[in-house]
Design a protein around this motif. Structure first.
Motif, PDB file in Angstrom:
ATOM      1  N   TYR A 232      46.470 -18.034  -9.148  1.00  0.00           N
ATOM      2  CA  TYR A 232      47.488 -17.639  -8.168  1.00  0.00           C
ATOM      3  C   TYR A 232      48.818 -18.217  -8.616  1.00  0.00           C
ATOM      4  O   TYR A 232      48.884 -19.327  -9.159  1.00  0.00           O
ATOM      5  N   ASN A 242      48.677 -18.924   2.877  1.00  0.00           N
ATOM      6  CA  ASN A 242      47.603 -18.058   2.408  1.00  0.00           C
ATOM      7  C   ASN A 242      46.266 -18.787   2.536  1.00  0.00           C
ATOM      8  O   ASN A 242      45.820 -19.485   1.622  1.00  0.00           O
ATOM      9  N   ASP A 243      45.617 -18.622   3.659  1.00  0.00           N
ATOM     10  CA  ASP A 243      44.358 -19.325   3.911  1.00  0.00           C
ATOM     11  C   ASP A 243      43.267 -18.923   2.927  1.00  0.00           C
ATOM     12  O   ASP A 243      42.442 -19.756   2.526  1.00  0.00           O
ATOM     13  N   GLU A 244      43.249 -17.679   2.542  1.00  0.00           N
ATOM     14  CA  GLU A 244      42.188 -17.187   1.653  1.00  0.00           C
ATOM     15  C   GLU A 244      42.258 -17.883   0.294  1.00  0.00           C
ATOM     16  O   GLU A 244      41.240 -18.345  -0.235  1.00  0.00           O
ATOM     17  N   VAL A 245      43.444 -17.970  -0.277  1.00  0.00           N
ATOM     18  CA  VAL A 245      43.601 -18.621  -1.580  1.00  0.00           C
ATOM     19  C   VAL A 245      43.297 -20.108  -1.477  1.00  0.00           C
ATOM     20  O   VAL A 245      42.614 -20.678  -2.326  1.00  0.00           O
ATOM     21  N   ARG A 247      41.355 -21.667   0.638  1.00  0.00           N
ATOM     22  CA  ARG A 247      39.912 -21.878   0.804  1.00  0.00           C
ATOM     23  C   ARG A 247      39.176 -21.663  -0.508  1.00  0.00           C
ATOM     24  O   ARG A 247      38.247 -22.380  -0.852  1.00  0.00           O
ATOM     25  N   ALA A 248      39.596 -20.655  -1.279  1.00  0.00           N
ATOM     26  CA  ALA A 248      38.887 -20.298  -2.495  1.00  0.00           C
ATOM     27  C   ALA A 248      39.089 -21.316  -3.618  1.00  0.00           C
ATOM     28  O   ALA A 248      38.163 -21.615  -4.371  1.00  0.00           O
TER      29      ALA A 248
END
Length: 252
Positions: A232, A242-245, A247-248
């Motif tokens: 990213y 950006n919660d998704e990034v 968390r990942a």
């Protein structure tokens, strides 16, 4: 071809750029085609979990790894094959995570080890110039112990000393490895103040960090590493939202 003079005259010109950077420790490949850049006067966070390749990236950029592939340019000059001391003489500073101060030398003597001549931008204006007196204002703790040997300092104080010693080289850009790792909260606060002050003075910083809150306080942009690859890149504010990034690639 863009010259160093043209790069530095641009207010937001790229100072440091890596393209397709790969690196190995022995037979083990750690970095895979990493590309990033840092512009004049900005703070860029290189983020990721432990083992993602953050420290290796900084070492590869300055030339501390024997086996690396890809291009690295600083001030418009190719430093892909350069030794670390060549990059340092050009104005690329490096603050390692393991500090590497001289424990038998005093604070003042450690600072003198890092001293380099003042630098100027190509238009003739002065680049930031650092002296012990100025650094003692930036790091009051050090100002209270100029004669203390490095081996008799706390971990946080040694971290400050390592940063201060690097600044004695009057760098255009600093590679700063995990400054908030393992130090007291009060030292972390001082590190935030220090980074913002450096930015105000025109010093660029590439910051290796996994503390999201710390990085968000000081950084303009961010790259996220996972298993030696950039997953990213974008504005720091966008990453924070950006919660998704997160968390990942950043959650433990």
């Amino acid at each position: 071809m863009t010259t160093a003079k043209e790069v530095l005259l641009e207010k937001d010109g790229v100072l440091l750029e890596a393209k397709g950077l790969s690196a190995w420790y022995g037979a083990a490949q750690i970095l895979f085609d990493v590309s990033l850049d840092v512009r004049r006067g900005e703070v860029v966070a290189l983020m990721g979990r432990n083992g993602a390749g953050k420290s290796t990236t900084l070492k590869a950029l300055i030339g501390m790894l024997d086996k690396r592939r890809g291009s690295v340019s600083f001030l418009g000059r190719d430093i892909s094959k350069s030794e670390p001391h060549h990059a340092a003489r050009m104005g690329l500073g490096f603050v390692p995570e393991d500090r590497r101060i001289f424990t038998d030398l005093t604070v003042t003597e450690n600072l003198e080890v890092g001293r380099q001549a003042p630098r100027r931008w190509p238009d003739g204006s002065e680049a930031p110039v650092w002296t012990p007196e100025r650094l003692f204002k930036l790091f009051p703790n050090l100002g209270e112990m100029p004669g203390r040997p490095g081996g008799r300092m706390s971990g946080g104080e040694q971290q400050m000393l390592t940063v201060a010693r690097t600044l004695m080289g009057n760098p255009y850009l600093v590679l700063l490895d995990e400054p908030s790792e393992g130090v007291a909260p009060v030292i972390v606060e001082q590190m935030v103040h220090m980074i913002l002050e450096l930015k105000a003075q025109g010093v660029s910083i590439l910051l290796s960090e996994q503390n999201m809150h710390f990085a968000e306080l000081v950084s303009d942009r961010a790259y996220v590493l996972e298993k030696g690859q950039i997953r990213y890149e974008g504005a720091m504010a966008d990453l924070a939202g950006n919660d998704e990034v997160r968390r990942a690639y950043l959650s433990v």
